[in-house]
Scaffold this motif. Structure first.
Motif, mmCIF file in Angstrom:
data_model
loop_
_atom_site.group_PDB
_atom_site.id
_atom_site.type_symbol
_atom_site.label_atom_id
_atom_site.label_comp_id
_atom_site.label_asym_id
_atom_site.label_seq_id
_atom_site.Cartn_x
_atom_site.Cartn_y
_atom_site.Cartn_z
ATOM 1 N N LEU A 121 0.823 -1.209 0.000
ATOM 2 C CA LEU A 121 0.000 0.000 0.000
ATOM 3 C C LEU A 121 0.857 1.259 0.000
ATOM 4 O O LEU A 121 0.430 2.301 -0.510
ATOM 5 C CB LEU A 121 -0.941 -0.013 1.218
ATOM 6 N N ASP A 122 2.062 1.185 0.570
ATOM 7 C CA ASP A 122 2.960 2.338 0.558
ATOM 8 C C ASP A 122 3.429 2.684 -0.851
ATOM 9 O O ASP A 122 3.954 3.775 -1.089
ATOM 10 C CB ASP A 122 4.184 2.072 1.453
ATOM 11 N N ARG A 123 3.245 1.783 -1.785
ATOM 12 C CA ARG A 123 3.667 2.033 -3.160
ATOM 13 C C ARG A 123 2.655 2.864 -3.934
ATOM 14 O O ARG A 123 2.899 3.201 -5.092
ATOM 15 C CB ARG A 123 3.898 0.700 -3.900
ATOM 16 N N TYR A 124 1.531 3.165 -3.303
ATOM 17 C CA TYR A 124 0.485 3.922 -3.978
ATOM 18 C C TYR A 124 0.255 5.256 -3.287
ATOM 19 O O TYR A 124 0.519 5.417 -2.088
ATOM 20 C CB TYR A 124 -0.821 3.124 -3.994
ATOM 21 N N SER A 125 -0.293 6.206 -4.026
ATOM 22 C CA SER A 125 -0.627 7.509 -3.462
ATOM 23 C C SER A 125 -2.070 7.836 -3.823
ATOM 24 O O SER A 125 -2.624 7.308 -4.786
ATOM 25 C CB SER A 125 0.314 8.600 -4.009
ATOM 26 N N GLY A 126 -2.680 8.715 -3.028
ATOM 27 C CA GLY A 126 -4.050 9.141 -3.304
ATOM 28 C C GLY A 126 -5.028 7.980 -3.257
ATOM 29 O O GLY A 126 -5.005 7.147 -2.344
ATOM 30 N N ASN A 127 -5.880 7.909 -4.285
ATOM 31 C CA ASN A 127 -6.909 6.879 -4.335
ATOM 32 C C ASN A 127 -6.393 5.545 -4.861
ATOM 33 O O ASN A 127 -7.158 4.575 -4.920
ATOM 34 C CB ASN A 127 -8.072 7.348 -5.222
ATOM 35 N N MET A 146 -16.368 -1.598 3.856
ATOM 36 C CA MET A 146 -15.210 -2.303 4.389
ATOM 37 C C MET A 146 -14.166 -1.311 4.879
ATOM 38 O O MET A 146 -13.813 -0.375 4.169
ATOM 39 C CB MET A 146 -14.601 -3.214 3.313
ATOM 40 N N ASP A 147 -13.681 -1.514 6.095
ATOM 41 C CA ASP A 147 -12.577 -0.735 6.658
ATOM 42 C C ASP A 147 -11.343 -1.630 6.722
ATOM 43 O O ASP A 147 -11.343 -2.664 7.392
ATOM 44 C CB ASP A 147 -12.913 -0.228 8.060
ATOM 45 N N PHE A 148 -10.298 -1.215 6.035
ATOM 46 C CA PHE A 148 -9.031 -1.943 5.998
ATOM 47 C C PHE A 148 -8.012 -1.115 6.759
ATOM 48 O O PHE A 148 -7.642 -0.021 6.339
ATOM 49 C CB PHE A 148 -8.603 -2.165 4.546
ATOM 50 N N SER A 149 -7.540 -1.629 7.894
ATOM 51 C CA SER A 149 -6.646 -0.882 8.768
ATOM 52 C C SER A 149 -5.237 -1.470 8.705
ATOM 53 O O SER A 149 -5.054 -2.684 8.749
ATOM 54 C CB SER A 149 -7.171 -0.932 10.210
ATOM 55 N N TYR A 150 -4.235 -0.580 8.607
ATOM 56 C CA TYR A 150 -2.847 -1.037 8.538
ATOM 57 C C TYR A 150 -1.919 0.053 9.084
ATOM 58 O O TYR A 150 -2.322 1.200 9.260
ATOM 59 C CB TYR A 150 -2.461 -1.385 7.099
ATOM 60 N N VAL A 151 -0.675 -0.347 9.353
ATOM 61 C CA VAL A 151 0.340 0.581 9.842
ATOM 62 C C VAL A 151 1.320 0.848 8.711
ATOM 63 O O VAL A 151 2.054 -0.063 8.290
ATOM 64 C CB VAL A 151 1.083 0.020 11.068
ATOM 65 N N PRO A 152 1.363 2.057 8.181
ATOM 66 C CA PRO A 152 2.287 2.366 7.071
ATOM 67 C C PRO A 152 3.741 2.207 7.505
ATOM 68 O O PRO A 152 4.073 2.329 8.688
ATOM 69 C CB PRO A 152 1.961 3.828 6.737
ATOM 70 N N GLY A 153 4.598 1.943 6.526
ATOM 71 C CA GLY A 153 6.008 1.826 6.819
ATOM 72 C C GLY A 153 6.577 3.116 7.386
ATOM 73 O O GLY A 153 6.266 4.205 6.922
ATOM 74 N N GLY A 154 7.389 3.001 8.444
ATOM 75 C CA GLY A 154 7.987 4.174 9.073
ATOM 76 C C GLY A 154 7.051 4.919 9.997
ATOM 77 O O GLY A 154 7.366 6.019 10.451
ATOM 78 N N GLU A 177 -3.521 3.561 9.881
ATOM 79 C CA GLU A 177 -4.351 4.269 8.925
ATOM 80 C C GLU A 177 -5.457 3.336 8.457
ATOM 81 O O GLU A 177 -5.273 2.110 8.418
ATOM 82 C CB GLU A 177 -3.528 4.758 7.726
ATOM 83 N N THR A 178 -6.595 3.897 8.105
ATOM 84 C CA THR A 178 -7.743 3.096 7.687
ATOM 85 C C THR A 178 -8.175 3.508 6.289
ATOM 86 O O THR A 178 -8.344 4.697 6.007
ATOM 87 C CB THR A 178 -8.923 3.256 8.660
ATOM 88 N N ILE A 179 -8.326 2.529 5.439
ATOM 89 C CA ILE A 179 -8.866 2.748 4.098
ATOM 90 C C ILE A 179 -10.306 2.270 4.101
ATOM 91 O O ILE A 179 -10.583 1.103 4.407
ATOM 92 C CB ILE A 179 -8.055 1.980 3.039
ATOM 93 N N ASN A 180 -11.231 3.160 3.797
ATOM 94 C CA ASN A 180 -12.648 2.800 3.739
ATOM 95 C C ASN A 180 -13.042 2.526 2.295
ATOM 96 O O ASN A 180 -12.803 3.342 1.410
ATOM 97 C CB ASN A 180 -13.523 3.905 4.326
ATOM 98 N N LEU A 181 -13.651 1.378 2.080
ATOM 99 C CA LEU A 181 -14.061 0.960 0.744
ATOM 100 C C LEU A 181 -15.572 0.741 0.712
ATOM 101 O O LEU A 181 -16.129 0.089 1.596
ATOM 102 C CB LEU A 181 -13.353 -0.335 0.345
ATOM 103 N N THR A 182 -16.213 1.278 -0.301
ATOM 104 C CA THR A 182 -17.639 1.077 -0.515
ATOM 105 C C THR A 182 -17.823 0.197 -1.737
ATOM 106 O O THR A 182 -17.277 0.483 -2.803
ATOM 107 C CB THR A 182 -18.367 2.410 -0.725
#
Length: 308
Positions: A29-35, A235-243, A248-253
């Protein structure tokens, strides 16, 4: 959450793994930005919602009164269309020149996509799981009937050790007969609401819901059933970004809204089998096998009787 966590998540849902991947999902996920992070995960959300909103019924018949019990196993499978396996991602702001290219979603090919930048630099987007479908199976119970109403339940739970935690699936639904108000109507009609919640420790929390208009017609041991439905998934996808030490939580509809179900059931006394297809933006197949008590065949006038 590491790759093992995602592997177990997918094993719980679809008996697949992440071939050829050794990075953590945070690194992905750290390889992506924005949406782009949302777009990477979106097909997984859509497939989970489509599965959980499938297989809730195999007949629209709900008698006004009398005991009815169904106990069975319901299996669903969401085939992943090709358009859900890739998306257009853009390199982050610090990479020059800004480049948009077609890359894998989490369900797409396990192939890393690399773009070339200025001064010999390059940027790599991670691959996906390389799967063609997302299957799931869960036990289901339906019990009724009170004033032409029945209720259905699903439950699945398993506790993994380590970082994964507990996987919980709980679903419930309630359905009411419309046919009981329509004398001599040739088909059974009902309306139902169903909701399923799927949790994976602190990392994933998803809810799928369905409102459906159901119709069925019996001919001997065969029963044709189906109808339109309105569905939604969150859907809420929660993860800890590198560093970072903060989650952080990504909300998906879910992108599914309208579905159409067409199915066939085989009623062999107490034994029942069924299969149906659910046509939607993310379609799904569903099949069930179980035993049932009650809902004996009656004359049409008796079935539609409202008064005691």
């Amino acid at each position: 959450m590491n790759t093992k966590t995602i592997l177990i998540l997918l094993l719980c849902c679809c008996c697949i793994g992440l071939p050829g991947q050794s990075q953590d999902i945070e690194d992905f996920l750290d390889r992506y930005s924005g949406n782009d992070a949302e777009n990477y995960l979106q097909p997984f959300s859509d497939a989970v919602g489509s599965d959980f909103n499938s297989g809730w019924y195999r007949s629209a018949r709900v008698d006004r009164k009398g005991f009815h019990l169904y106990v069975g196993l319901v299996a669903q499978m969401a085939p992943i269309p090709d358009k859900q396996k890739t998306f257009s991602a853009t390199t982050p702001s610090y990479f020059s020149p800004a480049t948009t290219t077609e890359v894998s979603t989490i369900m797409g090919p396990p192939t890393t996509t690399t773009v070339q930048g200025s001064n010999g630099t390059s940027y790599s987007f991670p691959g996906g799981a390389g799967v063609s479908s997302l299957p799931f199976a869960v036990p289901q119970i339906t019990i009724g009937n009170v004033w032409g109403t029945d209720a259905s339940f699903r439950f699945f739970a398993i506790d993994f050790s380590g970082d994964v935690g507990k996987v919980n699936v709980f679903g419930w639904g309630i359905r009411h007969s419309i046919s009981q108000y329509l004398n001599e109507f040739p088909v059974h009609l009902a309306v139902g609401y169903y909701s399923t919640r799927f949790k994976l420790g602190d990392d994933l929390d998803a809810t799928a819901s369905l409102i459906s208009l159901q119709a069925s017609y019996e001919k001997g041991i065969l029963e044709i059933y189906g109808g339109p439905g309105f569905e939604f998934t969150d859907m809420d996808f929660s993860y800890v970004p590198g560093g970072s030490e903060q989650r952080e939580t990504i909300n998906l509809t879910g992108e599914n809204t309208i579905r159409m179900t067409v199915g066939l059931a085989l009623n062999l006394g107490a034994f029942v089998m069924n299969v149906d297809y659910n046509l939607a933006k993310q379609s799904s197949l569903s099949a069930g096998i179980g035993v049932q008590i009650g809902n004996k065949k009656k004359t049409k006038s008796a079935t539609n009787e409202i008064s005691e």
